[in-house]
Scaffold this motif. Structure first.
Motif, PDB file in Angstrom:
ATOM      1  N   SER A   1      -5.204  -0.440  -1.080  1.00 58.20           N
ATOM      2  CA  SER A   1      -5.040  -0.791   0.337  1.00 58.20           C
ATOM      3  C   SER A   1      -5.286  -2.278   0.583  1.00 58.20           C
ATOM      4  CB  SER A   1      -5.960   0.057   1.219  1.00 58.20           C
ATOM      5  OG  SER A   1      -5.508   1.380   1.223  1.00 58.20           O
TER       6      SER A   1
ATOM      7  N   THR B   1       3.516  10.956   2.847  1.00 53.92           N
ATOM      8  CA  THR B   1       4.464  11.125   3.949  1.00 53.92           C
ATOM      9  C   THR B   1       3.839  11.797   5.170  1.00 53.92           C
ATOM     10  OG1 THR B   1       5.206  13.186   2.953  1.00 53.92           O
ATOM     11  CG2 THR B   1       6.496  11.226   2.448  1.00 53.92           C
TER      12      THR B   1
ATOM     13  N   VAL C   1      -2.577   7.700   2.090  1.00 53.65           N
ATOM     14  CA  VAL C   1      -2.193   6.360   1.654  1.00 53.65           C
ATOM     15  C   VAL C   1      -3.285   5.709   0.807  1.00 53.65           C
ATOM     16  CG1 VAL C   1      -1.735   4.052   2.616  1.00 53.65           C
ATOM     17  CG2 VAL C   1      -0.534   6.038   3.543  1.00 53.65           C
ATOM     18  N   SER C   2      -4.506   6.256   0.844  1.00 51.56           N
ATOM     19  CA  SER C   2      -5.624   5.604   0.163  1.00 51.56           C
ATOM     20  C   SER C   2      -6.119   6.405  -1.034  1.00 51.56           C
ATOM     21  CB  SER C   2      -6.779   5.398   1.159  1.00 51.56           C
ATOM     22  OG  SER C   2      -6.313   4.833   2.353  1.00 51.56           O
TER      23      SER C   2
ATOM     24  N   LEU D   1       0.868  -1.173   0.000  1.00 48.24           N
ATOM     25  CA  LEU D   1       0.000   0.000   0.000  1.00 48.24           C
ATOM     26  C   LEU D   1       0.905   1.224   0.000  1.00 48.24           C
ATOM     27  CD1 LEU D   1      -1.825   0.171   3.462  1.00 48.24           C
ATOM     28  CD2 LEU D   1      -0.102  -1.508   2.929  1.00 48.24           C
TER      29      LEU D   1
ATOM     30  N   PRO E   1      -3.322  13.402   6.776  1.00 49.72           N
ATOM     31  CA  PRO E   1      -2.758  12.342   7.605  1.00 49.72           C
ATOM     32  C   PRO E   1      -2.542  11.088   6.750  1.00 49.72           C
ATOM     33  CG  PRO E   1      -5.106  12.559   8.010  1.00 49.72           C
ATOM     34  CD  PRO E   1      -4.721  13.684   7.084  1.00 49.72           C
ATOM     35  N   PHE E   2      -1.768  10.175   7.263  1.00 47.27           N
ATOM     36  CA  PHE E   2      -1.470   8.962   6.503  1.00 47.27           C
ATOM     37  C   PHE E   2      -2.745   8.239   6.056  1.00 47.27           C
ATOM     38  CE2 PHE E   2       2.727   9.479   8.463  1.00 47.27           C
ATOM     39  CZ  PHE E   2       3.539   9.245   7.365  1.00 47.27           C
ATOM     40  N   GLU E   3      -3.736   8.183   6.934  1.00 50.92           N
ATOM     41  CA  GLU E   3      -4.939   7.418   6.599  1.00 50.92           C
ATOM     42  C   GLU E   3      -5.587   7.926   5.317  1.00 50.92           C
ATOM     43  OE1 GLU E   3      -8.409   7.954   9.133  1.00 50.92           O
ATOM     44  OE2 GLU E   3      -7.458   9.641  10.138  1.00 50.92           O
TER      45      GLU E   3
END
Lengths: 658, 658
Positions: free
Chosen positions: B333, B266, B280-281, B260, B275-277
């Motif tokens: 993911s 970053t 990352v998606s 993922l 934020p990463f959540e």
């Protein structure tokens, strides 16, 4: 008793045949299906009956809860009854990262148990003692002792977490722990004789230099802490004191401690002297200690204790002079001393004597009043005449150790050498409850194998509930898969709801995570645990809001000199901040608050390279402090699978090298 | 699905009434007794059927064994199936005093996992991998990784003890672990992108400075050790690699890794960045990594790796040039990548896509041969065209994570958001085994709650056995007593021996001692554990006789300068010597041998003040070394209840002050 597959199969086959016609009546899931499934696995009808008594389907709660010592795992294990499922391990003396214990959570509590300034990060937990009100469990607090380093811990049953560890300032090992009937005191009895104060001495003047003791740790229920400043000890001879049990009702105000090695054996096998196992078992009897703790408390308050190693100790001479301490003969090498529900009888089992010996509280009081002594020991402590205080002796079998009580007049004693639980009848008021004559062995149920302690539901309180008894077996031998040469212990659940010979083993629970010593079993509905912490920003150590807890919207990283403070909030699925930059050598104070309010929404905080693991339960705040001495990039992350985006719940700690 | 007492009670009452007449036929312990007992506890006939399928009476052994990661407990848990009883916890990354682990036993093994010379005494165990022969478990070895510090441990299944810990020299965190079909390699996939070598970098040039990797740890079965000198790594982009699974049969020679954060997000929430959540998606797809490990091994042996931080690493450029590494799009993911029993299909689940995506090994090979690329990623790695490699997509439900395989053509996928296990049909050769059409969702069994991984019996091998599946649920919410705000996880046993919609939950096992990530389930009869060590004087670390092991009759204490050596034997119920006198500051080397040959005759060696706990299994020899820096008298004793005279099995360590 080995499980015998052939007759069992026959039994099921026969009843399946008999029941075959029923399949049509019972519909899709019939009793015939049940029997077919049982037959396929070689289960007997007795097995199915045991299954019906113990199987606990999804969502059904257990009726009772075992709080079991974890032995030298150093922890406490919480087990449901009758399902015999391990619901939780509570970290006490040993660090445990799932709970964060010792890895950022509770480090200060663990440090209270340091020895000579050094961490001793394990324990040999022996006697869990639930807090009591009027001699019965109240479900509020749990105390447990560590034999190896003579420590006592306090566990809060609102959150099942350890709040305090106390180190015995006098002796190096302990064995027994109990509470007085209203938890006024947590009572710790020492084990092996040592010089007081963890000091040095050789063995040649053991009698003069070594000692035992009993400590009365004052418990303050409002603070939820033991108060060392209000606690005191009684000096005891260097016999090996063992179990301690508190009197109640008829024996209220007394505590009873058994002892072995009244021979004062000092070993020396390497010098061709008898080893301890021989030297300690020479005498025909050992000495039961009887302490009048209410009188002792008065003597302590009146200044009758002498400070030794910073702790008030009532000297043996004072105990003798003030009538605080008496002895009486007991069967040799005893291990159990257990006060009956009405407080009227005290049952002692000497493992080298096939009887249990029952003392009468009334007779003890009378003997004390009348000074009915058969003499005194070498320390001058009066010995009450055996015949004047004994009520009954019941032959129960080989290697009797411990006794618990049922609801109906039965007592139960574990037999180590017989590998069995003996059911026998009490006399006096209890006799009415049982069909058998008073003071008689009724039945022995074999157990697999080598039972140490046993536990019945509220079985050591003023109000034993019967129903279930657990045999805490030390060996399992052939009961379970051998997971290498270190085998599980075996907790066997016994149904004691019947009478006479009706007390079958109905479940075997392997214990492959410690060697439990003793356990207490409480009604589950007496426990009122929190499912989440009461408010966001809760400090579980103080059990109140922490005014320093980071708040939503106030997340930040601050620096003052070489001290960096991180103010972090934690919520599904985000750490805020998710970048933390520090310099090598900085002191990092990392404060974090879980903003969660949903039951079970737990987060973990895992940091590589720094040995940090925190469990953040809903609402909890935790502060971790460390020196950032290792440079590099350390991805911190949530270690509890909290949401679909759990893997994304992470951040970077960057430690810039010097 | 809450347990519903009212209809259940009705059901049992009805069948009891129907069966009432049978009581007379069935004798003293009849099925009517069973039903009465069930009724008294509110059990339905379905509950009783589940009980008959799982209840395991005293002495009956479990048919299968779960080796479960303990998550951030750092340990491995061994659980019997179908009884779902915890048979043993194996200490791996976290010290555990019942086993002596880290308290005198295995300290050197734990030290292998130090980070920058400092102990990191916990782990976040994720993927247990049993050793395999021809793609099926052989019951000899178990490997497990630690996510937090990127370590791998080797466990010997003769004695269920950890023998080796290896620290990833390149990356700081890992996630996946698997073995190649004959355990040639233990394969570790990294997780969060970091600079190689545990070095420092900021986040601003993440794409250039950070990396992932996959390490092929060479396992030497004869030595029972991973040989770092014959191991190698492949450099990977700093996507977050996740699970790794090895190809077998049709896909032999390949490994598959999902990833993922191909977005290279970053974070930076404190700087108002996503934020990463969220970051990352962002992309619709992520990238499945396909590695030809046999080719990579050849490249490594031919010198194609470059040494980085003391470890041979095949650079991305070399992997591209030599055709070792390919990518292909996968649902975003993803968390599961699982190779089907024949090796022909690779199943990927992206948790934000309701489908499982099935890739064909043949199509992958063909696309590689034909260079059917849709492009390449930013690092130049060729991306195989999705349509050229995909075989099927099956809609299974919300939040699909992981897939396991049955014996009959069914596949099972955990659905995190649905809290369910989906049963669906495979196509191809497997299709013959199932009545339903190929590539179709058949049934969903609800689980309680939030399932992560799932495990079936031999469910990730070439020969899945069906029968049972375990749903490793992350939340239990209302299933068990709340032991404070930290709730147990819930392992739910599902009977998958039926077809179609017949796959009921038959047992709930609370996991209140860690948060297991993944587990494998093996036939119990494939395990050949030792019940005692082969000979007296056995060193479990070397798995051979230790020539230095103390022998009976040769017990002694020797001194050379300030080094004291203790040569002690241990047998029921005696330590010899039982007096050990040293001077403060001495180095003490304490060697001990258990002379026991009886199964289960285990002794403990507990020393106060020195944080020492040793488990001495029959025949075992252990050496403990410490500096006697704390003066005083320390009674050492046996901490395993070994005999009637166990309490007498003790001795005195006397440390004379300077």
């Amino acid at each position: 008793m080995k499980h015998a597959p052939i007759p069992i199969r026959t039994a099921v086959a026969a009843s399946v045949a008999a029941l075959g016609l029923l399949a049509g009546h019972a519909g899709a899931q019939s009793m015939a299906d049940v029997q077919k499934a049982a037959q396929a696995r070689g289960l007997s009808t007795a097995d199915l009956l045991a299954a019906a008594k113990t199987y606990t389907p999804s969502g059904m709660k257990d009726e009772f809860v075992i709080f079991s010592s974890g032995g030298h795992s150093g922890q406490v294990h919480v087990i449901g009854v009758p399902s015999m499922r391990l619901i939780r391990t509570i970290a006490v003396f040993t660090p445990e990262p799932w709970q964060g214990w010792g890895y950022g959570v509770g480090n200060d509590v663990l440090a209270q148990g340091n020895v000579a300034g050094k961490p001793n990060l394990w324990g040999d937990t022996h006697h869990p003692a639930l807090s009591e009100t009027n001699g019965d469990y109240d479900g509020e607090w749990l105390f447990i002792n560590d034999k190896v380093n003579s420590r006592v811990a306090v566990i809060d049953l609102r959150d099942f977490e350890t709040k305090q560890i106390l180190k015995n300032p006098l002796t190096v090992s302990n064995h027994g722990l109990c509470v007085t009937p209203n938890t006024e005191y947590v009572v710790e009895s020492s084990q092996y004789g040592v010089p007081f104060g963890w000091e040095y001495a050789t063995m040649d003047k053991y009698k003069e230099t070594h000692r035992g003791c009993v400590i009365f740790w004052k418990f303050d229920r409002k603070q939820g802490r033991i108060v060392p400043g209000e606690s005191f000890a009684l000096e005891l001879p260097p016999y090996w004191q063992d179990i301690v049990d508190a009197g109640k009702l008829a024996s209220d105000g007394f505590i009873f401690i058994n002892s072995l090695n009244t021979e004062l054996a000092t070993g020396g096998v390497q010098d061709k002297k008898p080893p301890f196992e021989a030297g300690v078992s020479r005498n025909a009897t050992d000495l039961l200690h009887i302490v009048d703790w209410k009188k002792a408390e008065a003597v302590f308050r009146a200044g009758g204790a002498k400070e030794q190693f910073g702790f008030p100790v009532i000297p043996i001479e004072t105990s003798i002079a003030e009538g605080l301490l008496y002895l009486t003969p007991e069967p040799r090498s005893p291990h159990g001393v257990d006060v009956a529900p009405r407080g009227d009888f005290i049952v002692v089992a000497g493992k080298l004597d096939p009887h249990v010996t029952v003392y009468s509280a009334e007779k003890i009081k009378r003997a004390i009043a009348n000074k009915t002594y058969s003499g005194s020991d070498d320390y001058g402590i009066p010995i009450l005449e055996f015949d004047a205080v004994v009520e009954a002796r019941v032959e129960v079998g080989l290697g009797p150790l411990h006794t618990q009580f049922g609801s109906d007049g039965y007592a139960y004693t574990s037999l180590f050498l017989d590998s069995a639980i003996a059911r026998w009848t009490l006399g006096g008021e209890y006799g009415k409850g049982t069909p058998e004559p008073d003071w008689t062995l009724v039945h022995k149920t074999p157990v697999q194998y080598n039972v140490g302690h046993l536990g019945a539901v509220h079985g050591d309180t003023v109000n034993p509930l019967g129903r279930y008894l657990v045999s805490f077996n030390k060996w399992s031998v052939d009961r379970f898969l051998h997971p290498g040469p270190l085998l599980a212990q075996n907790f066997q659940l016994i149904d004691i709801s019947g009478q006479g010979a009706n007390m079958p083993v109905i479940y075997d629970m392997p214990i492959g995570f410690g060697e439990p010593h003793y356990a207490q079993i409480i009604r589950a509905d007496l426990l009122k645990p929190w499912s989440i912490y009461p408010e966001v920003g809760w400090d579980p150590h103080k059990q109140r809001i922490d005014p320093m807890a980071p708040k939503k919207g106030m997340e930040r990283v601050t620096r003052e000199g070489s001290t960096v403070e991180v103010w972090m909030t934690v919520v599904r699925s985000q750490f805020n901040p998710d970048h933390v930059k520090v310099k090598q050598g900085d002191t990092v104070i990392w404060r974090m608050t879980s903003l969660e309010r949903a039951v079970d929404a737990v987060h973990g905080f895992a940091v590589p390279g720094y040995n940090i693991a925190v469990s953040l339960e809903p609402g909890e705040t935790v502060t971790v402090e460390f020196i950032a001495d290792t440079p590099g990039v350390f991805p911190y992350y949530c270690s509890e699978f909290c949401s679909a985006l759990h893997l994304e719940m992470m951040g970077y700690l960057m430690v810039e090298p010097n």
